[in-house]
Design an enzyme around this catalytic site. Structure first.
Site, short mmCIF file in Angstrom:
data_model
loop_
_atom_site.label_atom_id
_atom_site.label_comp_id
_atom_site.label_asym_id
_atom_site.label_seq_id
_atom_site.Cartn_x
_atom_site.Cartn_y
_atom_site.Cartn_z
N HIS A 242 0.85 -1.18 0.00
CA HIS A 242 0.00 0.00 0.00
C HIS A 242 0.88 1.23 0.00
O HIS A 242 1.95 1.24 0.59
CB HIS A 242 -0.88 0.02 1.26
CG HIS A 242 -2.07 0.91 1.12
ND1 HIS A 242 -2.02 2.26 1.32
CD2 HIS A 242 -3.34 0.63 0.76
CE1 HIS A 242 -3.22 2.78 1.12
NE2 HIS A 242 -4.04 1.82 0.78
N ASP B 190 -7.97 -5.39 0.15
CA ASP B 190 -8.46 -6.27 -0.93
C ASP B 190 -8.12 -7.73 -0.73
O ASP B 190 -8.60 -8.58 -1.49
CB ASP B 190 -7.89 -5.79 -2.27
CG ASP B 190 -8.48 -4.45 -2.65
OD1 ASP B 190 -7.71 -3.51 -2.88
OD2 ASP B 190 -9.73 -4.34 -2.65
#
Ligand code: SDX
Length: 426
Positions: free
Chosen positions: A304, A361
């Site tokens: 991320h 996710d």
């Protein structure tokens, strides 16, 4: 707002750059004086650039903390409904009982869609990706709701926010039904937001005794909350940039849906399931991880830009995953595979050195699959949930004077040169 200065020194001349502190997080340096000094700033991928001031969401990537209007995401996911979170994103704090009732009634009232919108679906092939349908149909809403397009009118902006949040589940379910050749289902007054979404997805007109499964609808509502907003991510920044031109909100949200579709962003949840399918069994994990280290493939659902620790949403998602699979008595081998990948990634120096932790996710796809939602709908659900964040940022942008977003560039192309006629070109 500024309480001290940094200094840019060019050719012996000093240019003060105001340092501005926010409530939380890193202070920023106002770099406007770069123009006077004859420079642009250069920051591909906006890794260190804050283009806006915002009060909506705060992420501490180092601590793995996510706050929506100051409320921690795990508290919201475990103790509030998604629509309450939507209210907080829009209005600044969670609703009281009266505000909640009023907001829920407004959402219920606007959850239907103009019947003529059905014709838009008929223009798509049945095998169209539902995200392709959503980009088209959400943008087309601006052709129906002319009483909400004057972006300078606060009332127009407010009713459009309600309409978008209310209609996204209906449109998302319609994109699914269309792909299956099944009749569209319309929201029921006796179901809440998440219950209605699952009803419109999975019921048929013949299901006169359709019953909600609270395990699934509660998990769905939690998944909506975990995807509601996330600061200035790529799709939210797209919505803001589109909004800065004065474009109508439906067009801006359609732009956000398009940006979210990419596998590096919201398309990752679909890509995680495809990755797990490609790996197949736990025995193949080690070989796959070597491919990742050789940079032949990415470990989807990991890494991320902001979190250099656990994505707090992934933690709640994992807990929900265990709850749903346990309640449904599902022993999904993909979960075992996912846990093996996570274990390696949390121990292997290659991933540890790069701060590659599971993100929102990674586990969402496994839960959505357990609920019975096809992989192609995963990003649609992300877009459905993120609409509250997108429209909250769009409203925030319109709440104060703003300028059109117009980034500059570092030009490394051809300098000026003579025009050459076609007959003289080599
Ligand atoms: C979302 O921004 C948001 O807030 C997004 C989001 C939201 O709610 O809006 O949180 C939703 O988009 C979550 C992210 C979903 N995407 C994925 O899961 C796709 C896989 N992840 C990567 O594509 C990547 O991690 C990004 C795009 C998410 C972040 O990329 P960055 O910040 O640009 O990191 P980087 O590419 O500079 O990577 C740094 C290093 C590199 O290695 P080196 O060049 O240093 O050797 O880490 C490696 C990268 O190769 N790396 C990965 C990796 N992610 C980064 N290596 C393998 N697998 C990965 N997933």
């Amino acid at each position: 707002m500024s309480n001290s200065n940094a200094t840019l020194t060019v050719d012996g001349k000093d240019y003060p750059l105001p340092i501005i502190k926010g409530t939380l997080g890193r202070p920023v340096i106002d770099v406007a004086a770069f123009q006077e000094a004859g420079f642009w700033t250069y920051d591909p991928g906006f890794k260190v650039t804050a283009p806006v001031e915002s009060k909506i969401t705060f992420i501490d990537g180092g601590k793995g903390e996510l706050l929506h209007r100051g409320y921690p995401i795990d508290e919201l996911a475990n103790n509030a409904e998604y629509l309450e979170v939507c209210y907080a994103l829009l209005h600044g704090e969670l609703p009281n009982a009266e505000q909640k009732t009023d907001f829920y009634e407004k959402i219920r009232k606007h959850s239907g869609v103009h019947d003529q919108l059905r014709r838009f679906f008929e223009g798509f092939r049945r095998d169209a990706h539902p995200m392709a349908i959503m980009v088209g149909v959400v943008g087309a809403l601006s052709a129906f709701y002319h009483d909400g397009l004057d972006v300078s009118d606060e009332k127009h902006r407010e009713i459009t926010a309600i309409r978008l949040i209310a209609k996204m589940p209906t449109l998302a379910a319609m994109s699914y039904k269309y792909s299956r050749g099944e009749p569209f289902m319309y929201p029921r007054n006796d179901f809440n937001y998440a219950q209605n979404f699952l009803y419109m997805m999975f019921a048929t007109p013949a299901d006169v005794d359709y019953k909600d499964n609270p395990v699934l609808s509660n998990a769905m509502d939690k998944i909506f909350t975990l995807h509601a907003d996330h600061e200035q991510n790529a799709s939210t920044s797209t919505v803001r940039l589109a909004g800065s031109t004065g474009a109508n909100p439906y067009a801006c949200i359609a732009a956000g849906i398009a940006a979210l579709w990419g596998p590096s962003h919201g398309g990752a949840n679909e890509a995680v399931l495809e990755m797990l399918d490609e790996i197949g069994t736990v025995e193949n994990v080690d070989e796959f991880m070597e491919k990742v280290k050789r940079k032949e493939v990415k470990l989807m659902g990991f890494g991320h830009r902001v979190y250099k620790n656990f994505d707090p949403r992934a933690k709640v998602m994992k807990e929900t995953c265990d709850e749903v699979l346990g309640a449904l008595g599902i022993n999904d081998p993909k979960l075992e595979l996912a846990m093996k990948l996570e274990k390696i990634a949390l121990e292997d120096p290659y991933f540890v050195e790069r701060n590659l932790y599971p993100n929102v996710d990674f586990y969402s796809g496994i839960i959505l699959k357990a609920i019975g939602i096809p992989t192609s709908m995963f990003t649609v659900i992300f877009a459905l949930a993120r609409t509250a964040g997108w429209i909250s940022h769009w409203l925030e942008m319109h709440s104060t004077p703003f300028k059109i977003g117009r980034p500059r560039q570092l030009y490394t192309g051809q300098a000026r040169r003579e025009f050459v006629k076609l007959e003289d070109r080599k």
